[in-house]
Design an enzyme around this catalytic site. Structure first.
Site, mmCIF file in Angstrom:
data_model
loop_
_atom_site.group_PDB
_atom_site.id
_atom_site.type_symbol
_atom_site.label_atom_id
_atom_site.label_comp_id
_atom_site.label_asym_id
_atom_site.label_seq_id
_atom_site.Cartn_x
_atom_site.Cartn_y
_atom_site.Cartn_z
ATOM 1 N N LYS A 22 0.833 -1.211 0.000
ATOM 2 C CA LYS A 22 0.000 0.000 0.000
ATOM 3 C C LYS A 22 0.862 1.254 0.000
ATOM 4 O O LYS A 22 0.642 2.172 -0.783
ATOM 5 C CB LYS A 22 -0.901 0.008 1.235
ATOM 6 C CG LYS A 22 -1.596 1.341 1.458
ATOM 7 C CD LYS A 22 -2.471 1.349 2.685
ATOM 8 C CE LYS A 22 -1.743 1.633 3.970
ATOM 9 N NZ LYS A 22 -1.532 3.066 4.255
ATOM 10 N N ASN A 23 1.853 1.280 0.884
ATOM 11 C CA ASN A 23 2.626 2.506 1.057
ATOM 12 C C ASN A 23 3.568 2.793 -0.108
ATOM 13 O O ASN A 23 4.155 3.873 -0.176
ATOM 14 C CB ASN A 23 3.404 2.462 2.375
ATOM 15 C CG ASN A 23 2.479 2.613 3.576
ATOM 16 O OD1 ASN A 23 1.291 2.909 3.419
ATOM 17 N ND2 ASN A 23 3.017 2.413 4.776
ATOM 18 N N CYS A 116 -5.111 8.264 9.277
ATOM 19 C CA CYS A 116 -5.150 7.679 10.622
ATOM 20 C C CYS A 116 -4.907 8.763 11.649
ATOM 21 O O CYS A 116 -4.103 9.659 11.444
ATOM 22 C CB CYS A 116 -4.004 6.693 10.791
ATOM 23 S SG CYS A 116 -4.121 5.294 9.734
ATOM 24 N N ARG A 121 0.955 13.993 13.629
ATOM 25 C CA ARG A 121 1.241 13.881 12.206
ATOM 26 C C ARG A 121 1.149 15.191 11.434
ATOM 27 O O ARG A 121 0.318 15.349 10.532
ATOM 28 C CB ARG A 121 0.335 12.831 11.563
ATOM 29 C CG ARG A 121 0.447 11.491 12.226
ATOM 30 C CD ARG A 121 -0.291 10.430 11.464
ATOM 31 N NE ARG A 121 0.558 9.777 10.499
ATOM 32 C CZ ARG A 121 0.143 8.827 9.683
ATOM 33 N NH1 ARG A 121 -1.102 8.470 9.677
ATOM 34 N NH2 ARG A 121 0.968 8.240 8.862
ATOM 35 N N ASP A 303 4.658 0.410 12.162
ATOM 36 C CA ASP A 303 3.380 -0.183 11.750
ATOM 37 C C ASP A 303 3.235 -1.631 12.209
ATOM 38 O O ASP A 303 2.130 -2.167 12.230
ATOM 39 C CB ASP A 303 3.218 -0.111 10.223
ATOM 40 C CG ASP A 303 2.910 1.312 9.758
ATOM 41 O OD1 ASP A 303 2.626 2.163 10.609
ATOM 42 O OD2 ASP A 303 2.953 1.558 8.539
ATOM 43 N N ARG A 395 -8.511 -0.383 5.052
ATOM 44 C CA ARG A 395 -7.723 0.620 4.327
ATOM 45 C C ARG A 395 -6.348 0.042 3.998
ATOM 46 O O ARG A 395 -5.690 0.499 3.057
ATOM 47 C CB ARG A 395 -7.538 1.875 5.186
ATOM 48 C CG ARG A 395 -8.813 2.684 5.325
ATOM 49 C CD ARG A 395 -8.573 3.950 6.097
ATOM 50 N NE ARG A 395 -7.396 4.629 5.602
ATOM 51 C CZ ARG A 395 -6.733 5.572 6.230
ATOM 52 N NH1 ARG A 395 -7.140 5.972 7.412
ATOM 53 N NH2 ARG A 395 -5.668 6.136 5.702
HETATM 54 C C1 UD1 Z 1 4.369 6.662 6.427
HETATM 55 C C2 UD1 Z 1 3.487 5.450 6.249
HETATM 56 C C3 UD1 Z 1 2.976 4.938 7.584
HETATM 57 C C4 UD1 Z 1 4.152 4.713 8.552
HETATM 58 C C5 UD1 Z 1 5.044 5.942 8.608
HETATM 59 C C6 UD1 Z 1 6.306 5.720 9.431
HETATM 60 C C7 UD1 Z 1 2.521 5.845 4.063
HETATM 61 C C8 UD1 Z 1 1.317 6.151 3.254
HETATM 62 N N1 UD1 Z 1 2.372 5.791 5.391
HETATM 63 O O1 UD1 Z 1 3.537 7.680 6.988
HETATM 64 O O2 UD1 Z 1 2.281 3.706 7.353
HETATM 65 O O3 UD1 Z 1 3.647 4.463 9.828
HETATM 66 O O4 UD1 Z 1 5.448 6.336 7.295
HETATM 67 O O5 UD1 Z 1 7.028 4.656 8.910
HETATM 68 O O6 UD1 Z 1 3.591 5.603 3.539
HETATM 69 N N2 UD1 Z 1 6.484 14.354 10.931
HETATM 70 C C9 UD1 Z 1 6.534 15.692 11.283
HETATM 71 N N3 UD1 Z 1 6.371 16.628 10.295
HETATM 72 C C10 UD1 Z 1 6.164 16.277 9.001
HETATM 73 C C11 UD1 Z 1 6.109 14.904 8.647
HETATM 74 C C12 UD1 Z 1 6.286 13.966 9.650
HETATM 75 O O7 UD1 Z 1 6.724 16.044 12.450
HETATM 76 O O8 UD1 Z 1 6.026 17.167 8.141
HETATM 77 C C13 UD1 Z 1 6.646 13.328 11.996
HETATM 78 C C14 UD1 Z 1 5.383 12.538 12.215
HETATM 79 O O9 UD1 Z 1 4.500 13.209 13.064
HETATM 80 C C15 UD1 Z 1 5.929 11.258 12.797
HETATM 81 C C16 UD1 Z 1 7.260 11.089 12.066
HETATM 82 O O10 UD1 Z 1 7.588 12.364 11.558
HETATM 83 O O11 UD1 Z 1 6.167 11.394 14.168
HETATM 84 C C17 UD1 Z 1 7.227 10.074 10.940
HETATM 85 O O12 UD1 Z 1 6.196 10.375 10.044
HETATM 86 P P1 UD1 Z 1 6.296 10.047 8.483
HETATM 87 O O13 UD1 Z 1 7.500 9.201 8.233
HETATM 88 O O14 UD1 Z 1 6.175 11.311 7.726
HETATM 89 O O15 UD1 Z 1 4.989 9.179 8.268
HETATM 90 P P2 UD1 Z 1 4.030 9.186 7.012
HETATM 91 O O16 UD1 Z 1 4.805 9.456 5.768
HETATM 92 O O17 UD1 Z 1 2.847 10.009 7.305
#
Ligand code: UD1
Length: 415
Positions: A22-23, A116, A121, A303, A395
């Site tokens: 999915k990701n 989620c 996030r 995850d 999802r």
């Molecule tokens: C992706 C995955 C999700 C997985 C996560 C971490 C997808 C669609 N989803 O989510 O399944 O759990 O990676 O492996 O690929 N953060 C900030 N600011 C930002 C962006 C992120 O502070 O602008 C923080 C987040 O709050 C979190 C951490 O960084 O604490 C990691 O988030 P991130 O790696 O960005 O997760 P996603 O890409 O949303």
């Protein structure tokens, strides 16, 4: 409300073919916005989140032609700058359209993302990166609007190796003027899969030890690509085998992507074997005790934290998990405790005292992975467990009830 009724206590045995990730599929579909030529993507999982991202790109001007596990995404009409809000509100990954639209149109308006509800996030890294590339951000309360006459290459250092921000900035940089260097990038297999697709589209991307370098191009072309297997789905089914003391093999996987996860299973005393594209967990006994810290790849994936905790709740001794990627990723813990688990939440740490049995009850899935943890607990519990809000789990997991039945689980889905 859709729910799953599980009669627990059956040993799961057999093989499961794992879907495309999915990701990896979500950003690959977004990458279609970078070109007017068709993208053909194979091994696309049949999931709600994928349907949502496809609806998002089609609301932006793409024609989406699904053919089983393959989808073709082609040009239908000129791109527009604003996706339909309801798609982005449903799923955080739709936010990734912002940079590609900006690079192609010089303007984009995207509602603030949903998805989620794990932790806060935020999207600050995404926006700071786009600003470094020349975007002017006009933030509103419920939408982000961006403008840029020209997107220019930049040096960007991510404060944390965010998966989404890394993918977002690589895609945008692929159409920027000049070179971009993203320091402290995420290196998840799903990020690497996106890079492979972008290279097929003509992008010039180099992965260095501590950075990713992207040389911007005027245009990208169409491409054909097969999405990598879903390591998170694979890990979940292996744990379904482990928690029921069963013997489950996952096929169509890349065992290397599961390395940190398998290291923990080994440390927990579980035995498994692996080949080129399969992993089998057999002769499962009660796992534990282990200490696990979630981390960006190649660390233990956040995850798989909830499904692992479900398995450890029936383990031996006391295990400890530190959740270092997301805040508040423990919503499912009170439900596990109602089933008889003994898990204590201390800040971002879980202390799990293994118990000999869980008892079925009625629970609701808080999100994809937390929901999967509750399903696993139900498979092992005495008596009946009803998991409400299956749509949240779906999802990220396709046909979970069917796959579990094939393995011998007694599960029924009802509306
Ligand atoms: C992706 C995955 C999700 C997985 C996560 C971490 C997808 C669609 N989803 O989510 O399944 O759990 O990676 O492996 O690929 N953060 C900030 N600011 C930002 C962006 C992120 O502070 O602008 C923080 C987040 O709050 C979190 C951490 O960084 O604490 C990691 O988030 P991130 O790696 O960005 O997760 P996603 O890409 O949303």
């Amino acid at each position: 409300m859709e729910h799953l009724v599980i009669e627990g206590g059956r040993r799961l045995e057999g093989k499961v073919a794992i879907d495309g990730a999915k990701n990896a599929a979500l950003p690959a579909c977004v990458a279609s916005l970078l070109t007017d030529e068709p993208l053909i993507l194979h091994h696309i999982p049949d999931l709600r989140d994928v349907t949502t991202v496809l609806a998002t790109v089609s609301s932006l001007g793409k024609r989406v032609i699904p053919r089983g596990e393959t989808v073709e995404i082609a040009r239908e009409r000129p791109l527009v700058e604003k996706p339909e809000a309801r798609y982005v509100e449903q799923m955080r990954a739709s936010f990734l359209v912002l940079g590609p639209l900006l690079a192609r149109l010089g303007r984009a308006i995207v509602p603030l993302p949903g998805g989620c509800t794990i932790g806060r996030r935020p999207v600050d890294f995404h926006l700071q990166g786009l600003q470094a590339m020349g975007a002017r951000v006009e933030e509103a309360t419920d939408a982000v609007s961006l403008r840029a006459e020209k997107i220019r290459g930049a040096e960007i250092e991510l404060p944390y190796p965010s998966v989404g921000a890394t993918e977002h900035l690589i895609m945008t940089a692929a159409l920027a003027e000049g070179e971009t260097r993203i320091k402290n990038p995420a290196r998840e297999p799903e990020v690497m899969d996106l890079i492979e697709l972008l290279r097929k589209m003509g992008a010039e991307i180099e992965v260095e030890t501590h950075a990713i370098r992207v040389a911007g191009k005027d245009r990208l072309r169409g491409a054909e690509h097969t999405i990598i297997p879903d390591r998170l789905e694979a890990g979940t089914y292996l744990l379904a085998g482990a928690i029921t003391g069963g013997d489950v093999a996952v096929h169509r996987v890349v065992p290397e992507h599961l390395r940190a996860f398998l290291d923990v299973l080994r440390e927990a005393g579980l035995s498994f074997s692996a080949g080129d594209d399969w992993v089998r967990l057999s002769g499962a006994s009660r796992p534990g005790p282990v200490r696990v810290v979630t981390a960006p790849y190649p660390g233990f994936p956040t995850d798989l934290q909830p499904p692992l905790v479900a398995a450890l709740s029936l383990g031996r001794g006391e295990s400890r998990i530190d959740e270092k990627v997301f805040d508040r990723r423990f919503d499912y813990v009170p439900s596990l405790n109602r089933m008889g688990a003994r898990i204590e939440i201390r800040g971002d740490t879980l202390e799990i005292r293994g118990v000999a049995a869980l008892t079925g009850t009625t629970v609701a899935a808080p999100d994809i992975r937390a929901g999967a943890a509750l399903v696993l607990a139900g498979l092992a519990a005495r008596g009946r467990t009803t998991v409400y809000q299956m749509e949240k789990i779906e999802r990220g997991y396709s046909a979970m009830d069917e796959k579990l039945r094939v393995l011998g689980g007694q599960v029924e889905r009802s509306a």
